[in-house]
Motif scaffolding. Structure first.
Motif, short mmCIF file in Angstrom:
data_model
loop_
_atom_site.label_atom_id
_atom_site.label_comp_id
_atom_site.label_asym_id
_atom_site.label_seq_id
_atom_site.Cartn_x
_atom_site.Cartn_y
_atom_site.Cartn_z
N PHE A 136 0.77 -1.12 -0.70
CA PHE A 136 -0.08 -0.36 -0.05
C PHE A 136 1.14 1.53 -0.17
O PHE A 136 1.94 1.43 0.63
N GLY A 137 0.58 1.72 -0.49
CA GLY A 137 0.97 3.99 -1.02
C GLY A 137 -0.15 4.37 0.39
O GLY A 137 1.04 4.99 1.06
N SER A 138 -1.51 4.66 0.44
CA SER A 138 -1.44 5.48 1.20
C SER A 138 -2.95 4.53 1.52
O SER A 138 -3.48 3.43 1.76
N PRO A 139 -3.39 5.12 3.12
CA PRO A 139 -4.36 3.89 3.75
C PRO A 139 -5.97 3.94 2.80
O PRO A 139 -5.91 3.16 3.03
N GLN A 140 -5.49 4.70 1.89
CA GLN A 140 -7.02 4.65 0.87
C GLN A 140 -7.08 3.66 0.63
O GLN A 140 -7.73 3.05 -0.43
N ASP A 141 -5.18 2.84 0.12
CA ASP A 141 -5.09 1.92 -1.25
C ASP A 141 -6.25 0.95 -0.50
O ASP A 141 -6.42 -0.30 -1.87
N ALA A 142 -6.84 0.75 0.53
CA ALA A 142 -6.83 -0.67 0.73
C ALA A 142 -8.90 -0.19 0.81
O ALA A 142 -9.04 -1.76 0.28
N GLY A 143 -9.10 0.58 0.34
CA GLY A 143 -10.73 0.87 -0.81
C GLY A 143 -11.77 0.68 0.59
O GLY A 143 -11.29 1.11 1.56
N ALA A 144 -12.32 -0.31 0.40
CA ALA A 144 -13.22 -0.38 1.40
C ALA A 144 -13.21 -1.62 2.61
O ALA A 144 -13.50 -1.24 3.82
N ARG A 145 -12.56 -1.84 2.09
CA ARG A 145 -10.84 -3.22 3.56
C ARG A 145 -11.21 -2.14 4.06
O ARG A 145 -10.35 -0.85 4.49
N ASP A 146 -11.07 -3.71 5.35
CA ASP A 146 -10.01 -2.45 6.77
C ASP A 146 -8.87 -2.83 7.22
O ASP A 146 -8.68 -4.05 6.97
N MET A 147 -8.00 -1.74 6.85
CA MET A 147 -6.51 -2.68 6.47
C MET A 147 -5.94 -2.65 8.39
O MET A 147 -5.11 -3.20 7.76
N SER A 148 -6.70 -2.32 8.96
CA SER A 148 -6.22 -2.88 10.30
C SER A 148 -6.20 -4.55 10.34
O SER A 148 -5.55 -5.05 10.84
N GLN A 149 -7.39 -5.34 9.47
CA GLN A 149 -7.07 -6.59 8.88
C GLN A 149 -5.82 -6.95 8.42
O GLN A 149 -5.23 -8.14 8.33
N ILE A 150 -5.83 -6.10 7.90
CA ILE A 150 -4.74 -6.20 6.52
C ILE A 150 -3.35 -5.76 6.30
O ILE A 150 -2.89 -4.85 5.36
N PRO A 151 -2.47 -5.81 7.97
CA PRO A 151 -1.74 -4.18 8.12
C PRO A 151 -0.51 -4.36 6.86
O PRO A 151 0.08 -5.55 6.83
N HIS A 152 0.07 -3.85 7.18
CA HIS A 152 1.64 -3.33 5.90
C HIS A 152 2.04 -2.15 5.73
O HIS A 152 2.00 -1.14 6.02
N ILE A 184 8.04 -3.97 -4.04
CA ILE A 184 7.11 -5.44 -4.40
C ILE A 184 6.33 -5.95 -3.49
O ILE A 184 5.51 -5.01 -2.65
N HIS A 185 5.09 -6.75 -4.27
CA HIS A 185 3.70 -6.76 -3.80
C HIS A 185 3.29 -5.90 -3.18
O HIS A 185 2.81 -5.79 -3.15
N VAL A 186 2.66 -5.28 -4.79
CA VAL A 186 2.28 -4.20 -5.02
C VAL A 186 0.33 -4.69 -5.17
O VAL A 186 0.26 -4.99 -5.96
N ASN A 187 -0.44 -4.21 -3.74
CA ASN A 187 -1.32 -4.15 -4.21
C ASN A 187 -2.12 -3.10 -5.99
O ASN A 187 -1.48 -2.07 -5.96
N HIS A 188 -3.44 -4.06 -5.85
CA HIS A 188 -4.03 -3.19 -7.64
C HIS A 188 -4.30 -2.12 -7.01
O HIS A 188 -4.32 -1.35 -8.56
N ARG A 189 -4.66 -2.04 -6.00
CA ARG A 189 -5.06 -0.60 -5.83
C ARG A 189 -3.60 1.10 -6.02
O ARG A 189 -4.62 1.42 -5.01
N ASN A 190 -3.35 -0.05 -5.41
CA ASN A 190 -1.91 1.18 -5.17
C ASN A 190 -1.60 2.02 -5.69
O ASN A 190 -0.98 2.05 -6.91
N THR A 191 -1.50 3.88 -4.95
CA THR A 191 -2.22 5.01 -5.74
C THR A 191 -0.50 5.15 -6.64
O THR A 191 -0.10 6.20 -6.88
N GLU A 192 0.44 4.74 -6.06
CA GLU A 192 1.77 4.81 -6.15
C GLU A 192 2.00 4.03 -7.55
O GLU A 192 3.36 4.41 -8.16
N ARG A 193 1.37 3.26 -7.44
CA ARG A 193 2.16 2.41 -9.16
C ARG A 193 2.74 3.20 -10.73
O ARG A 193 3.55 3.10 -10.31
N ASP A 194 1.21 4.44 -11.13
CA ASP A 194 2.36 5.04 -11.99
C ASP A 194 3.26 6.15 -11.88
O ASP A 194 3.41 7.05 -12.66
#
Ligand SMILES: [Zn+2]
Ligand SMILES: [Zn+2]
Length: 298
Positions: free
Chosen positions: A238-254, A274-284
C-alpha cells in the motif's frame, strides 16, 4: 500511456527488462554469473484483480497496459544454469518459464501459506508435470502444514516435492556458495509463520521481504539490515491508507511505502518495492516500484 521507469545508477535497459550491471552498483567489472530476476510484482490477488473495475485493472482489460504477475523473484547462474525460485505463486508456470525455460528450479524457497506465495506448488503434481523430488525450502511450520493438509500432502507423499526444513537465521548454502537465510517476520499466522530472505551472492547481498505487518512489530531493525545489503525488495502493498479501499486496513496491515522510504532514507541498499496491491496509488508515479524483468547482478 507511459509508465515511469525505475532509475538506478548503473542500470542498463535490456529489452523490456532492466539489468543492474555488474559495473554499475559497485565498480566491479567482472560478473559472478549470478543474477537476481524480478518475476512478478503484484500482491497475492494479481493485477488485474477480480472485481476491480477501475484503473489499472480496467486498462489491462482494455489492452492498454500489461497485466502484472504475482510477487516473486528468481536467482539464476548464467554459467551453470543453477536456478532458485522465491515463492511459488499462482503465476508459477509463467515465472518458471521466464526463469529456466520451463525446467523445475533447483530449489523453491517459500515465505508463507497465503495464496500468492505457495499455491503454485500444485503445478509440480500429478495433474501437471509430476515432478520428481523438487526441493522445496520452508520453515518447520510451513513444512508441517504442507505435509498435513491436502492437496499439498499428496505432493509430499508422492515425492513430487521434497521438503527441506530451514531454520530461521541459519544460512542454507547453495551451489556456487550463494547463501540464503530466512528471517521470521510478523505477519498474519492463520496457517504458518512467515519469513523474508537474506540472499548473499558472491558479490552482492539482497533482502526479499514481500509481506510484513509493520516494521515496528519486528524484533529487528529494517534500517540496520538495509544498511548491510546492496538491494532491498520490500513490501510495497500500500502507498496510502486509502489504497485498501473498502477493506479494513487493520485486518490486512502492511507498512506504507512512504513509511518505509522515510525509515530507509540514505540507506546503502537500492530500495525497490514489490508485492504491490492493485489499488496502490503509487503504481504510476513512483520510480522505486520493482518491475517484472528487472535483473540485478549478485
Ligand atoms: Zn502476500
Ligand atoms: Zn501474506
Amino acid at each position: 500511456m507511459r509508465w515511469p521507469l525505475p532509475r538506478l545508477c548503473g542500470v542498463l535497459l535490456v529489452g523490456a527488462g532492466l539489468v543492474a550491471a555488474g559495473a554499475g552498483m559497485s565498480g566491479q567489472t567482472s560478473s559472478s554469473g549470478w543474477k537476481l530476476v524480478v518475476l512478478g510484482v503484484a500482491q497475492d490477488g494479481g493485477m488485474p484483480h477480480l472485481r476491480c473495475t477501475e484503473p489499472p485493472c480496467s486498462e489491462v482489460r482494455a489492452g492498454h497496459r500489461p497485466a502484472e504477475k504475482v510477487s516473486s523473484i528468481g536467482l539464476i547462474n548464467r554459467d551453470s544454469s543453477a536456478a532458485y525460485l522465491f515463492d511459488a505463486t499462482p503465476d508459477f508456470r509463467e515465472q518458471v518459464h521466464a526463469l529456466t525455460g520451463g525446467r523445475v528450479p533447483d530449489g523453491i524457497f517459500l515465505t508463507h501459506a497465503h495464496i500468492g506465495h505457495y499455491t503454485g506448488l500444485l503445478y509440480l503434481g500429478k495433474e501437471s508435470i509430476a515432478a520428481r523430488e523438487a526441493p522445496v525450502y520452508a520453515t518447520r511450520r510451513m513444512a508441517d502444514y504442507l505435509s498435513a493438509n491436502g492437496p499439498w500432502s499428496l505432493l509430499v507423499k508422492d515425492r513430487h516435492i521434497v521438503l527441506n526444513v530451514i531454520e530461521p537465521d541459519r544460512p542454507t548454502v547453495l551451489a556456487g556458495g550463494v547463501r540464503v537465510t530466512a528471517m521470521t517476520v510478523p505477519h498474519r499466522e492463520e496457517f504458518t509463520d512467515t519469513v523474508g530472505y537474506l540472499i548473499e551472492g558472491p558479490r552482492r547481498k539482497a533482502l526479499f521481504i514481500p509481506d510484513i505487518d509493520q516494521w515496528d512489530r519486528w524484533d529487528r531493525s529494517i534500517r540496520e539490515l538495509a544498511d548491510r545489503v546492496d538491494l532491498a525488495l520490500l513490501d510495497g502493498t500500500f502507498g496510502s491508507p486509502q489504497d485498501a479501499g473498502a477493506r479494513d486496513m487493520s485486518q490486512i496491515p502492511h507498512p506504507l511505502i512512504s513509511t518505509t522510504r522515510e525509515r530507509l532514507k540514505g540507506t546503502r541498499a537500492a530500495l525497490w518495492f514489490i508485492h504491490v496491491n492493485h489499488r496502490n496509488t503509487e503504481r504510476d508515479r513512483a520510480a522505486d516500484l520493482a518491475r517484472e524483468g528487472m535483473e540485478f547482478e549478485m
